[in-house]
Design a protein around this motif. Structure first.
Motif, PDB file in Angstrom:
ATOM      1  N   ARG A 143     -67.818 -20.446 -15.701  1.00 34.02           N
ATOM      2  CA  ARG A 143     -68.088 -21.784 -15.179  1.00 34.02           C
ATOM      3  C   ARG A 143     -67.839 -22.871 -16.228  1.00 34.02           C
ATOM      4  NH1 ARG A 143     -72.908 -20.729 -13.869  1.00 34.02           N
ATOM      5  NH2 ARG A 143     -73.912 -21.416 -15.791  1.00 34.02           N
ATOM      6  N   ASP A 144     -68.149 -22.552 -17.491  1.00 38.73           N
ATOM      7  CA  ASP A 144     -68.013 -23.564 -18.547  1.00 38.73           C
ATOM      8  C   ASP A 144     -66.591 -23.707 -19.060  1.00 38.73           C
ATOM      9  OD1 ASP A 144     -67.615 -21.288 -20.065  1.00 38.73           O
ATOM     10  OD2 ASP A 144     -69.407 -21.548 -21.320  1.00 38.73           O
ATOM     11  N   GLY A 145     -65.648 -22.936 -18.499  1.00 42.00           N
ATOM     12  CA  GLY A 145     -64.250 -23.031 -18.891  1.00 42.00           C
ATOM     13  C   GLY A 145     -63.801 -21.960 -19.860  1.00 42.00           C
ATOM     14  N   THR A 146     -64.724 -21.162 -20.387  1.00 38.68           N
ATOM     15  CA  THR A 146     -64.359 -20.084 -21.308  1.00 38.68           C
ATOM     16  C   THR A 146     -63.454 -19.086 -20.611  1.00 38.68           C
ATOM     17  OG1 THR A 146     -66.481 -20.296 -22.458  1.00 38.68           O
ATOM     18  CG2 THR A 146     -65.228 -18.257 -22.807  1.00 38.68           C
ATOM     19  N   LYS A 147     -62.312 -18.820 -21.207  1.00 40.97           N
ATOM     20  CA  LYS A 147     -61.343 -17.910 -20.615  1.00 40.97           C
ATOM     21  C   LYS A 147     -61.749 -16.461 -20.899  1.00 40.97           C
ATOM     22  CE  LYS A 147     -56.366 -17.285 -20.963  1.00 40.97           C
ATOM     23  NZ  LYS A 147     -55.142 -17.901 -21.472  1.00 40.97           N
ATOM     24  N   VAL A 148     -61.870 -15.652 -19.840  1.00 40.80           N
ATOM     25  CA  VAL A 148     -62.304 -14.263 -20.003  1.00 40.80           C
ATOM     26  C   VAL A 148     -61.273 -13.256 -19.491  1.00 40.80           C
ATOM     27  CG1 VAL A 148     -64.747 -14.868 -19.956  1.00 40.80           C
ATOM     28  CG2 VAL A 148     -63.578 -14.318 -17.808  1.00 40.80           C
ATOM     29  N   THR A 181     -50.176 -23.316 -13.520  1.00 40.11           N
ATOM     30  CA  THR A 181     -51.042 -22.145 -13.611  1.00 40.11           C
ATOM     31  C   THR A 181     -51.951 -22.046 -12.393  1.00 40.11           C
ATOM     32  OG1 THR A 181     -52.796 -23.349 -14.760  1.00 40.11           O
ATOM     33  CG2 THR A 181     -51.098 -22.329 -16.131  1.00 40.11           C
ATOM     34  N   MET A 182     -52.515 -20.870 -12.218  1.00 39.86           N
ATOM     35  CA  MET A 182     -53.613 -20.682 -11.293  1.00 39.86           C
ATOM     36  C   MET A 182     -54.870 -20.527 -12.138  1.00 39.86           C
ATOM     37  SD  MET A 182     -54.244 -17.670  -8.475  1.00 39.86           S
ATOM     38  CE  MET A 182     -52.632 -17.951  -7.755  1.00 39.86           C
ATOM     39  N   GLU A 183     -55.884 -21.297 -11.822  1.00 41.25           N
ATOM     40  CA  GLU A 183     -57.121 -21.270 -12.600  1.00 41.25           C
ATOM     41  C   GLU A 183     -58.275 -20.865 -11.696  1.00 41.25           C
ATOM     42  OE1 GLU A 183     -57.176 -21.880 -15.855  1.00 41.25           O
ATOM     43  OE2 GLU A 183     -55.114 -22.618 -16.045  1.00 41.25           O
ATOM     44  N   VAL A 184     -59.108 -19.947 -12.171  1.00 44.64           N
ATOM     45  CA  VAL A 184     -60.295 -19.522 -11.430  1.00 44.64           C
ATOM     46  C   VAL A 184     -61.516 -19.715 -12.326  1.00 44.64           C
ATOM     47  CG1 VAL A 184     -61.450 -17.650 -10.216  1.00 44.64           C
ATOM     48  CG2 VAL A 184     -58.950 -17.818 -10.140  1.00 44.64           C
ATOM     49  N   TRP A 185     -62.474 -20.539 -11.872  1.00 40.36           N
ATOM     50  CA  TRP A 185     -63.752 -20.715 -12.565  1.00 40.36           C
ATOM     51  C   TRP A 185     -64.804 -19.936 -11.785  1.00 40.36           C
ATOM     52  CZ3 TRP A 185     -60.067 -24.449 -12.427  1.00 40.36           C
ATOM     53  CH2 TRP A 185     -59.768 -25.133 -13.614  1.00 40.36           C
ATOM     54  N   MET A 186     -65.359 -18.900 -12.391  1.00 37.68           N
ATOM     55  CA  MET A 186     -66.316 -18.023 -11.723  1.00 37.68           C
ATOM     56  C   MET A 186     -67.741 -18.431 -12.077  1.00 37.68           C
ATOM     57  SD  MET A 186     -64.414 -14.358 -12.437  1.00 37.68           S
ATOM     58  CE  MET A 186     -64.333 -14.625 -14.216  1.00 37.68           C
ATOM     59  N   SER A 187     -68.636 -18.356 -11.081  1.00 39.29           N
ATOM     60  CA  SER A 187     -70.021 -18.741 -11.306  1.00 39.29           C
ATOM     61  C   SER A 187     -70.900 -18.052 -10.266  1.00 39.29           C
ATOM     62  CB  SER A 187     -70.173 -20.257 -11.207  1.00 39.29           C
ATOM     63  OG  SER A 187     -71.503 -20.656 -11.423  1.00 39.29           O
ATOM     64  N   HIS A 188     -72.203 -18.107 -10.496  1.00 39.24           N
ATOM     65  CA  HIS A 188     -73.132 -17.503  -9.551  1.00 39.24           C
ATOM     66  C   HIS A 188     -73.046 -18.208  -8.199  1.00 39.24           C
ATOM     67  CE1 HIS A 188     -77.533 -16.690  -8.204  1.00 39.24           C
ATOM     68  NE2 HIS A 188     -76.712 -15.763  -7.742  1.00 39.24           N
ATOM     69  N   ASN A 189     -72.631 -17.445  -7.191  1.00 41.19           N
ATOM     70  CA  ASN A 189     -72.549 -17.935  -5.808  1.00 41.19           C
ATOM     71  C   ASN A 189     -71.610 -19.118  -5.620  1.00 41.19           C
ATOM     72  OD1 ASN A 189     -74.153 -15.978  -4.706  1.00 41.19           O
ATOM     73  ND2 ASN A 189     -76.013 -17.215  -4.627  1.00 41.19           N
ATOM     74  N   ALA A 190     -70.682 -19.304  -6.562  1.00 41.25           N
ATOM     75  CA  ALA A 190     -69.704 -20.383  -6.417  1.00 41.25           C
ATOM     76  C   ALA A 190     -68.511 -20.091  -7.324  1.00 41.25           C
ATOM     77  CB  ALA A 190     -70.315 -21.727  -6.780  1.00 41.25           C
ATOM     78  N   TYR A 191     -67.352 -20.529  -6.899  1.00 41.50           N
ATOM     79  CA  TYR A 191     -66.193 -20.517  -7.794  1.00 41.50           C
ATOM     80  C   TYR A 191     -65.220 -21.595  -7.329  1.00 41.50           C
ATOM     81  CZ  TYR A 191     -63.351 -17.804  -4.370  1.00 41.50           C
ATOM     82  OH  TYR A 191     -62.675 -17.381  -3.254  1.00 41.50           O
ATOM     83  N   ILE A 192     -64.299 -21.937  -8.210  1.00 44.87           N
ATOM     84  CA  ILE A 192     -63.213 -22.859  -7.888  1.00 44.87           C
ATOM     85  C   ILE A 192     -61.910 -22.186  -8.268  1.00 44.87           C
ATOM     86  CG2 ILE A 192     -62.155 -25.108  -8.323  1.00 44.87           C
ATOM     87  CD1 ILE A 192     -64.893 -26.135  -9.173  1.00 44.87           C
ATOM     88  N   ILE A 193     -60.920 -22.258  -7.385  1.00 45.57           N
ATOM     89  CA  ILE A 193     -59.575 -21.784  -7.703  1.00 45.57           C
ATOM     90  C   ILE A 193     -58.604 -22.937  -7.449  1.00 45.57           C
ATOM     91  CG2 ILE A 193     -59.297 -20.763  -5.398  1.00 45.57           C
ATOM     92  CD1 ILE A 193     -57.450 -18.665  -6.691  1.00 45.57           C
ATOM     93  N   THR A 194     -57.689 -23.147  -8.392  1.00 43.80           N
ATOM     94  CA  THR A 194     -56.725 -24.243  -8.273  1.00 43.80           C
ATOM     95  C   THR A 194     -55.321 -23.729  -8.541  1.00 43.80           C
ATOM     96  OG1 THR A 194     -56.801 -24.911 -10.618  1.00 43.80           O
ATOM     97  CG2 THR A 194     -58.448 -25.867  -9.141  1.00 43.80           C
ATOM     98  N   TYR A 195     -54.332 -24.367  -7.903  1.00 47.03           N
ATOM     99  CA  TYR A 195     -52.929 -24.101  -8.187  1.00 47.03           C
ATOM    100  C   TYR A 195     -52.082 -25.237  -7.620  1.00 47.03           C
ATOM    101  CZ  TYR A 195     -53.403 -21.944  -3.507  1.00 47.03           C
ATOM    102  OH  TYR A 195     -53.706 -21.681  -2.192  1.00 47.03           O
ATOM    103  N   PRO A 196     -50.866 -25.424  -8.155  1.00 50.28           N
ATOM    104  CA  PRO A 196     -50.008 -26.529  -7.703  1.00 50.28           C
ATOM    105  C   PRO A 196     -49.329 -26.213  -6.374  1.00 50.28           C
ATOM    106  CG  PRO A 196     -48.901 -25.285  -9.411  1.00 50.28           C
ATOM    107  CD  PRO A 196     -50.273 -24.698  -9.289  1.00 50.28           C
ATOM    108  N   ILE A 197     -49.092 -27.244  -5.575  1.00 50.50           N
ATOM    109  CA  ILE A 197     -48.317 -27.106  -4.337  1.00 50.50           C
ATOM    110  C   ILE A 197     -47.407 -28.326  -4.207  1.00 50.50           C
ATOM    111  CG2 ILE A 197     -49.997 -25.658  -3.119  1.00 50.50           C
ATOM    112  CD1 ILE A 197     -51.001 -28.195  -1.699  1.00 50.50           C
ATOM    113  N   CYS A 198     -46.615 -28.350  -3.132  1.00 50.30           N
ATOM    114  CA  CYS A 198     -45.740 -29.497  -2.820  1.00 50.30           C
ATOM    115  C   CYS A 198     -44.792 -29.811  -3.966  1.00 50.30           C
ATOM    116  CB  CYS A 198     -46.571 -30.720  -2.447  1.00 50.30           C
ATOM    117  SG  CYS A 198     -47.656 -30.479  -1.022  1.00 50.30           S
TER     118      CYS A 198
END
Length: 497
Positions: free
Chosen positions: A111-116, A242-259
């Motif tokens: 969640r804090d951005g640390t890459k794992v 890039t595709m980025e996934v932020w993992m967290s308890h009961n929540a996450y965000i995934i992002t990637y470019p389109i268009c």
């Protein structure tokens, strides 16, 4: 010492008429599809390639696709290429570029951005699976499918919601569909491609209702790159595709470019107090508060979202059957097996259904099997595979939603091997786990369908009688790395001994 001798591994079924041997169908078959979404259009293309007459009935008043971004993983990017859809979509299909930089691909973060964890999309995916991992806006994908379906001769009819279906009274097992416009259509086979709220499924199985397995649901949003570039904190996240996934308890965000790299797509997973079954309007303040303690870079982008809706994550089945007793009506895609979104396989699985059933119908048209047998083969193979996808998708959500503590620490420690560039045989990062990659993203629906038809006719599948080698094992261990012929085929399974 063994001499260098060329060994040809041949696989023959003398009872089978191949597409190459009989390019013209030996009979006519009119197939109807209810639903012109991604799966229905994919099926229209595959069935036209097989030689069937195809009519697609769409309830909406115009063709189009709602939503935002979607991942076209290698198991279906191969189909977009074969069908010609990829060429129509063009630069709106984005592939994570090959680069010497460490962070180009899919980055797994806390969640804090640390890459794992990390999956190197390029060149690894193309090299090992032979096809790209694309991301694209749903509208661009849908438009490409529409264009190719129409070019191939499928008839697309809008304002045609199915209001009555008769599949039992005709002695020849014909199916009649009455639509909201009052027209009556008659088909040899009807395919329900009408999504999670399928009218066809309700007709066949009135007691089946898709349900949320948990209180998990998702916000979806798009933020323009131009806006992110103006933010000194957030713009770092879009310097590379890039595709980025932020993992967290009961929540996450995934992002990637389109268009074509003009917009950033966001999927924001979260849990609510109660299960959600319908799309809900929510306040943007609620969205921002949900991710208030995330990495400041992604938090700044979340704060740029102007409005949002909450989307349910509904699961259908697993059903005991996808078809009518007469095998003249059958389900596909979300109508049969909707799933949670954590492996990006909902639409992909419907496209696999389409490709698989297209191959089976091709064998019907060539006189190898009957429609009933084709649907039986389709259900026998695709039902357990779809159920497996449903389970893997759910479990990946569990992995991404772990609370801070021993389980999360074990996940991160195991993933960290990827950051060190060390070889590994298993990973909780299912986007890079060798088994998940091969079984989910390396799956070839058309090859699987061909093998299933051979097995049905021969009861043993394609096997070299002298050497006792099945074709599926050659595909798995040998043919995948051999050079391809100019026409797209392998080298005839030739190897030097």
């Amino acid at each position: 010492m063994v001499s260098s001798t060329s060994l040809r591994i041949s696989f023959i079924n003398e009872n089978l008429t191949t597409t190459q041997a009989s390019p013209q169908p030996s009979r006519e078959l009119h197939i109807g599809l209810c639903g012109a979404g991604i799966g229905g259009l994919a099926a229209a293309i595959a069935l036209r390639d097989a030689g069937a007459k195809v009519t697609v009935l769409e309830a909406a008043s115009e063709l189009g696709e709602i939503g935002a971004g979607i991942q076209m993983t290698p198991n279906v990017s191969r189909l977009l290429i074969k069908w010609g859809v990829a060429g129509v979509i063009g630069d709106d299909l984005i592939e994570f570029e090959e680069s010497d930089e460490e962070n180009v691909g899919s980055n797994m973060r806390r969640r804090d951005g640390t890459k794992v964890g990390y999956t190197r999309m390029m060149p690894n995916m193309r090299r090992d699976l032979g096809y790209p991992w694309w991301v694209v806006h749903r509208a661009h994908l849908h438009a490409g499918l529409v264009k190719i379906a129409e070019q191939k001769g499928a008839t697309l009819v809008i304002n045609s919601r199915a209001t009555h279906i008769d599949y039992t009274s005709n002695p020849f097992k014909h199916v009649t569909v009455t639509t909201s416009s009052g027209r009556i259509h008659t088909f040899d086979l009807l395919i329900g491609s009408d999504g999670v709220n399928s009218v066809i499924r309700k007709t066949l199985f009135p007691n089946v209702a898709p349900k949320p397995p948990t209180n998990n649901c998702a916000y979806r949003a798009i933020v323009p790159y131009s806006q992110i570039k103006n933010d000194p904190t957030a713009r770092e996240l879009i310097e590379n595709p890039t595709m980025e996934v932020w993992m967290s308890h009961n929540a996450y965000i995934i992002t990637y470019p389109i268009c074509g790299g003009e917009d950033l797509n966001l999927v924001l997973s979260h849990h609510t107090a109660h299960p959600v079954s319908t799309v809900q309007d929510v306040s943007i303040e609620e969205v921002r508060e949900t991710y208030n303690d995330f990495d400041p870079r992604i938090k700044r982008i979340v704060d740029m979202i102007p409005s949002a809706q909450r989307w349910p994550l509904l699961v259908t089945g697993p059903l005991q059957s996808w078809s009518s007793k007469e095998k003249n009506v059958v389900l596909m895609g979300d109508a049969a097996h909707s799933m949670v979104n954590h492996m990006a396989q909902g639409a992909a699985t419907s496209m696999e259904d389409a490709a698989f059933i297209g191959i089976c119908i091709g064998h019907v048209l060539n006189g190898n099997i009957s429609v009933e047998q084709a649907i039986g083969i389709y259900e026998k193979v695709r039902m357990p595979l779809a159920f497996k996808k449903q389970q893997v998708s759910f479990l990946n959500g569990v992995i991404w939603h772990l609370p801070d503590g021993p389980a999360q620490e074990a996940r991160d420690k195991t993933m960290s091997i990827e950051l060190q560039g060390k070889p590994f045989l298993r990973s909780p990062n299912l986007y890079g786990d060798p088994r998940a990659v091969l079984e989910v993203y390396g799956y070839d629906a058309e090859a699987d369908a061909e093998e299933a038809v051979f097995e049905f006719l021969d009861r043993r599948g394609r096997i070299n009688r002298v050497k006792g080698i099945e074709k599926r094992e050659v595909d798995r261990y040998l043919d995948w790395f051999l050079p391809r012929r100019s026409g797209g085929g392998g080298l005839g399974f030739e190897s030097k001994l």
